[in-house]
Design a protein around this motif. Structure first.
Motif: not given
Lengths: 446, 446
Positions: B434-435, B113-120, B127-128, B38-41
């Motif tokens: 997610n997006q 993790f799908a949510h995490i990938c969407g955010v990434e 950029g935001e 999460l820090q990495g993204i």
């Protein structure tokens, strides 16, 4: 100590616990001792091997024309656990407060040995008995008497007799001689209700499929009207009504009042069929009992399961002249008719046995009453019992003969429990009872 | 393999089984990996120790004026027994037939993790984010989330948000986007009926004292009228009626027909309140369920016992606007009023929780529906669920915010069982969802 008591103590010292294989040798030693003792008092005695523990059969010289009496007893005993609750070691008998304390002192070594001592005294004194006597002692009563029935069938002719006597039931109170003339029968079954193919989450599926635990409660609830009256159609069709003399007699029997039943059971109140006393409910009225009910989560707390199945284990206690097969057919129809929607039923029919009834006013019944009165110096009470004793029904069916139940077990004798005991007084009364009984039967007008 | 899938496989390889202390290190390693990912993204991420497994909280740079969305998930998984039934090792994910096979692939690593990938993806591209985001991931969902509630209370201010989204519920069928807007509540209790002070012989005492196993059946049988309708007085007083649009919507929801329910449960027939479909019975009608019933002999065959006590474990599934405390009071009165004679009742009140309902037509509800339609290319169905998810109620009570339930778990995904799987297609749809969700919420007119 008198010689009968000394011999009795020898008998009590065998740890003849039939259910525990560790004690098999003690059971065997006890049987061997019994054979030798019975031979010693002048009876022709045989030890019969069975698939389990041996049977002992002894008889006097049989004479044509005399009545033949069979006296049944058992030399095996219950386990002694929890042994730490005994005030003295269970197989080291001792006398305190007028009682003999030991496992088997009442059930059944004491009651059967009183008969043996009675016979011994008579033979010593008179050289003969007023009857042809057969002693039949088994070593498996506490584990279900499984080898007794085949033995009776195989030895039917040698065991032919006019009447049977058994001292393995209760006396209603000290000093009150008691003759049992009836036992309830039984019919058993297990109902299993099946719903979903596996346990479900009660949140996910509750409300859209039937719950077998709910259904089993609903089905069981159809078995009774109010106050224990059985709702199965035709259940009371063949119930023999109580006779007036029985109601009068039982009203005077000690230890059977509502207060007594409360005290004995710890229940807050008595509960049963309207119009009957507790004794009448227990001894002369049939019941439907739930011996076990189960389904779903059984542990601590909550688990939100909708169980795949649930069960109820039922027994019906029967009275004369209900027929167990007829009753089970009626129960089956009832359960099928009242089966809740949404579940399927499996019904497993279990064991059964007819109620036992032996007219206490028959010549042998009257002979037994005279013997009880002589032995105890008081008028006997005539009772039935609520439980079933399958061997008495077996003997009736195979040998075709009635059984006089002349119990010497007092309510506080602690059979099957720690600190089993037997009044010395009752032991001595039993010795007198045996002799009076044989005399009365020998001279009765059958 | 795409990069999101590669990272997802890394995440799946941790055997983060929360219930088994032997896997404590794997749970910890999984949490550490999650923090670092999460820090990495680009999210500010913290690991919070609890009395049990750690919580992970991550957030983007929060900007005044933007909506704040909290997305909840859990990185712990169920045990894998019986492991021999898995077609491939549970912690060595692989793709076969368009599905990812691994423990946690659906529940809940895949959905979260799908949510995490969407955010990434969004952060990389734009950029935001269009919202202030809080990820809240726990490691104890499969063991009851005991440390989540105190955490919510202690961090109430930092977790303040406008709306919560959770993808940890079901999709009714593949390709049918599903929004959950309600859950049933619960109220639990255990009824214990006591009769005699100890188990009695049902022959000796049956008929003269009440049998608690019979009584518990009679009492439970008073809880329902026919077909599951609850007979407790006032039980339906506050039940919110189904709205017409719900009945129309649910009639079209796949996998909820009577045939489907039969197939899913293995029950021979559906069973429930007259006038309602299976879906309506499960999602909008309250129930009284027996989760466990017991008393007396539970083993094989027959034992002629009249048990000293018997119990029933009950849960009531509740719907809006039933109040658990009010319902339990009504249940208590009902049980007291219908208590059969001759027994005494102990009532242990258990846990409870309100039904959850979040208006699907609210602006956030509409935003979620638009996002589902965009992500799956099909109109979403709106459902409630029959079970309870206590954390959603907790979040409602502590944070004062509603939860959008956007489940991606298919009926055949085998959560909690061997061969758990997750469609690659659903994983990808989850990333899009997610997006779209963040975009729709960010621009919604609340």
């Amino acid at each position: 100590m008198t010689e009968p008591l000394e011999k009795f103590f020898e008998f009590l010292r065998f740890a003849s616990i039939s259910t525990d294989p560790e004690y098999a040798k003690d059971v065997r030693n006890c049987a061997d001792w019994l054979v030798s003792h019975l031979q010693g008092i002048g009876l022709k005695t045989e030890l019969h091997e069975t698939a389990g523990h041996p049977l002992v059969v002894a008889r006097n010289e049989h004479v044509e024309g005399k009545k033949t009496v069979l006296i049944y007893g058992h030399y095996d005993v219950q386990p002694v656990d929890p042994v730490e609750l005994w005030d003295s070691p269970p197989f080291e008998p001792e006398i305190r407060d007028g009682k003999i304390w030991a496992r088997g002192s009442t059930d059944n070594k004491g009651q059967m040995f009183a008969h043996i001592c009675g016979v011994e005294e008579m033979l010593k004194r008179d050289g003969e008995l007023p009857v042809n006597l057969i002693f039949l002692f088994e070593g498996e009563e506490e584990v279900g008497s499984q080898n007794l029935k085949p033995f009776l069938e195989q030895h039917k002719d040698e065991l032919a007799c006019d009447i049977i006597a058994v001292s393995d039931t209760g006396m209603v109170a000290q000093g009150v001689p008691t003759m049992g003339y009836g036992l309830r029968g039984i019919a058993a079954c297990e109902v299993i209700l099946k719903g979903p193919s596996g346990d479900l989450h009660s949140g996910v599926y509750g409300g859209a499929v039937a719950n077998p635990a709910t259904a089993v409660a609903q089905l069981v609830a159809t078995l009774h009207e109010e106050y224990g009256k059985v709702a199965v159609e035709g259940f009371y069709d063949h119930v023999r009504p109580l006779e007036e003399w029985e109601r009068e007699m039982w009203a005077k029997v000690p230890n059977t009042s509502d207060d007594d039943i409360r005290q004995q059971t710890g229940a807050a109140e008595v509960y049963g069929e309207a119009g009957y006393s507790s004794a009448e409910r227990l001894w002369a009225r049939p019941t439907a009992e739930v011996n076990g009910i189960g389904g779903g989560y059984q542990g601590e707390g909550t688990k939100t399961v909708l169980p795949a199945e649930a069960f109820a284990k039922l027994t019906f206690r029967l009275v004369p002249d209900q027929d167990p097969a007829d009753i089970m057919q009626k129960v089956k129809s009832h359960l099928e008719r009242h089966l809740p929607a949404g579940v399927e039923m499996e019904l497993e029919i279990g064991h059964d046995g007819k109620a036992y009834y032996c007219d206490p006013h028959s010549p042998y019944g009257q002979a037994a009453q005279r013997a009880l009165k002589q032995a105890f110096g008081a008028d006997p009470v005539l009772i039935r019992e609520g439980g079933s004793i399958p061997i008495i029904q077996d003997m009736k069916e195979i040998l075709g003969v009635d059984t006089l139940m002349l119990g010497l077990a007092l309510p506080d004798c602690q059979i099957h429990a720690p600190n089993e005991n037997f009044y010395v007084e009752n032991f001595e009364a039993g010795i007198r009872l045996n002799q009076e009984l044989l005399r009365q039967i020998g001279s009765s007008e059958n």
